[in-house]
Design an enzyme around this catalytic site. Sequence first.
Site, PDB file in Angstrom:
ATOM      1  CB  THR A 105      47.525  48.786  38.790  1.00  0.00           C
ATOM      2  OG1 THR A 105      46.385  48.212  39.597  1.00  0.00           O
ATOM      3  CG2 THR A 105      48.580  48.188  38.558  1.00  0.00           C
ATOM      4  CB  THR A 181      42.497  47.412  34.586  1.00  0.00           C
ATOM      5  OG1 THR A 181      42.650  46.740  35.558  1.00  0.00           O
ATOM      6  CG2 THR A 181      43.737  47.793  34.094  1.00  0.00           C
ATOM      7  CG  ASP A 182      39.370  46.309  39.077  1.00  0.00           C
ATOM      8  OD1 ASP A 182      40.140  45.811  38.530  1.00  0.00           O
ATOM      9  OD2 ASP A 182      39.318  46.183  40.346  1.00  0.00           O
ATOM     10  CE  LYS A 260      40.799  43.426  35.098  1.00  0.00           C
ATOM     11  NZ  LYS A 260      41.625  44.173  36.364  1.00  0.00           N
TER      12      LYS A 260
HETATM   13  N1  GLU Z   1      41.068  47.849  41.415  1.00  0.00           N
HETATM   14  C1  GLU Z   1      42.051  49.010  41.075  1.00  0.00           C
HETATM   15  C2  GLU Z   1      41.387  49.573  39.963  1.00  0.00           C
HETATM   16  O1  GLU Z   1      40.658  49.010  39.041  1.00  0.00           O
HETATM   17  C3  GLU Z   1      43.258  48.387  40.787  1.00  0.00           C
HETATM   18  C4  GLU Z   1      43.447  47.568  39.490  1.00  0.00           C
HETATM   19  C5  GLU Z   1      43.926  48.110  38.454  1.00  0.00           C
HETATM   20  O2  GLU Z   1      44.297  49.116  38.096  1.00  0.00           O
HETATM   21  O3  GLU Z   1      44.267  47.065  37.239  1.00  0.00           O
HETATM   22  O4  GLU Z   1      41.640  50.798  40.001  1.00  0.00           O
END
Ligand code: GLU
Length: 447
Positions: A105, A181-182, A260
């Site tokens: 993101t 973040t995932d 997370k």
């Molecule tokens: N699911 C994607 C990832 O982890 C987007 C979520 C995010 O970056 O927070 O890359």
Amino acid sequence: MCELEGLGYRGKALELLRGADCSVGDILEISSRGRVYEGILMPRFGAGAAIIVKLKSGYNIGIEVTDMVEIKRLGRGAKPAFVAPLLPKQNPALPHVVIMSTGGTIASRVDYRTGAVRSAMSANDLLGVVPELADIARVETEFVFSIYSEDFCQRDWSELALRVAKRVEEGVDGVVIAHGTDTMAYTSAALSFALQGLPVPVILVGAQRSSDRPSSDAATNLIGAVRAAGEAPFAGVGLAMHESISDAAIVVHRGTKVRKCHTSRRDTFQSVNGLPFAVVEDRVVMLSEHYQRRDPSRRLVLRQKFSDAVVLVKFYPGFDPSVIDFYVAQGMRGIVLEGSGLGHVSRVCFESIGRAIDRGVVVGLASQCVGGRVNMNVYDTGRDLLGLGVVAFEDMLAETGLVKLMWALGQTDDTRQVVELLRADVAGEYSCCTLLREGSLHYRGGL
Ligand code: GLU
């Protein structure tokens, strides 16, 4: 799916817009409840039925769709597109920080073709979008990947570790890695094991909202991460995100002790069974006393190999032990069991676990409780598991344990050495004393 549907329009709104032959970016006149609005049709994010237009004033409004609404297309417009901003001027007196982009993101923006957010920004674009970075560090950027973090695998951790090692050996003052973040906490654990004896900070950073949304946390997180990378007194792998839901401070968690914890909150990452390294406001304030100091003369030791023959298996009531036999038959060399409470699994699993260990599979046991420490000496069943040769993962997070076992099996084929590596504290994954509360939102109040 037509373009308007892809951009979030449904039902009556879609019908009306189609009827007037409108596309996103067109200039419309919408009459509703006796008022007439003129503006550019925008994509619609989130639930709801309203039509979104950008007025000449620059404000976006949502116009409720009723039977009284009429739409007229006044003109065709250009679709909103991303134009890379000019890069800020660099100050050579500031610390030298490299921002690497891997996707997620933080490196995403709205795709006006599908209306979804997609990974499409380079580290250079991030620098352009957040020019304040140039007042904190002499920033250089490096593109590594453009992938969502759920698509990461062991090979990507190795590649990233190699890239970071190269920059560290060149003598940079810190590295920032923009990441989805995932699975960012898995990568932070992987880099913590792969990059030993780091002389400088390596800080992973993400965002819960993409940088082209007004509510984005990307800029504040990035600013905090770059400050930590350039100025923090510690060396090692950290993960920087919002400390709370306010923009006031960024917290830097230890790479091996972070999870997370929320799908959408800005303060989604929490330190578990350990204090974060630091918080960052307009300066870096250390929260932990246990850290390796920044020392540019320290030599980095790169150990970037990870095995892909390891699985994480969650135990639950009624768990079928043939799952363990299946993984052994598949050639897995390591199994991390996420057991209950102090470190238990049902007795019905003991036979399969014993067979796996006899065949040279390394079995580790972490707790599915968030806080606290595995203690397999309290109940007879725990002692029986230890007797079979299961390695207790103490207060290490199950996912950190998984990454550590992948890493340990990447270093040696000798099972005894793997077990020794698992028992040693390699990158702050074990803490010597157990915190009474799990990672808390109120770090500065003390735990
Ligand atoms: N699911 C994607 C990832 O982890 C987007 C979520 C995010 O970056 O927070 O890359």
